[in-house]
Write a protein that holds these residues in place. Sequence first.
Motif, PDB file in Angstrom:
ATOM      1  N   TYR A  29       0.837  -1.201   0.000  1.00  0.00           N
ATOM      2  CA  TYR A  29       0.000   0.000   0.000  1.00  0.00           C
ATOM      3  C   TYR A  29       0.872   1.251   0.000  1.00  0.00           C
ATOM      4  O   TYR A  29       1.869   1.320   0.723  1.00  0.00           O
ATOM      5  N   ASP A  31      -0.080   5.224   0.461  1.00  0.00           N
ATOM      6  CA  ASP A  31      -1.154   6.176   0.772  1.00  0.00           C
ATOM      7  C   ASP A  31      -0.596   7.583   0.882  1.00  0.00           C
ATOM      8  O   ASP A  31       0.509   7.775   1.398  1.00  0.00           O
ATOM      9  N   ARG A  40      -4.974   6.084  -2.393  1.00  0.00           N
ATOM     10  CA  ARG A  40      -4.348   4.814  -2.027  1.00  0.00           C
ATOM     11  C   ARG A  40      -4.058   4.046  -3.300  1.00  0.00           C
ATOM     12  O   ARG A  40      -4.949   3.760  -4.087  1.00  0.00           O
ATOM     13  N   SER A  42      -2.497   0.454  -4.435  1.00  0.00           N
ATOM     14  CA  SER A  42      -2.156  -0.845  -3.854  1.00  0.00           C
ATOM     15  C   SER A  42      -1.925  -1.859  -4.956  1.00  0.00           C
ATOM     16  O   SER A  42      -2.426  -1.720  -6.071  1.00  0.00           O
TER      17      SER A  42
END
Length: 135
Positions: A29, A31, A40, A42
Amino acid sequence: HVNSFVIYIGQGSSRHLSVHLPYGNGTIYFDHMGTSGNSRLSSPGNNDSLGWHNWVFLTQDNASPERQEIYRDGSLWASDSNAEPYSGTHDTFRVGLGTGGSYDNGTISSVKVYNRALTSAEITQNYNALKNRFI
């Protein structure tokens, strides 16, 4: 710790930018706090994600569109061209922060922070310059 931050910028419980490499579910991840919300990016990790790798986490404001990218070993691994413009302040910068504020017992070879977004050619060049030290 399985929910560790590799990079954390923020103040108290307010994260402005963070990297989980990987989170407890194996996902990578990236962020960051945006001007009108959070972004975000991912990507699922795999068994090979935990060996030595050169990771680059890039956020580029003032681009059209704004973008967030993750590079692994000099190659683009994940990207989002609809990212929120980064709006965090640079309060506290921590490397290796674990769950609950403790630090992980791990190894990070180097951390570099730039005041601009690197180009993909620069990212590849940096990887090629360092890879023989660790592979």
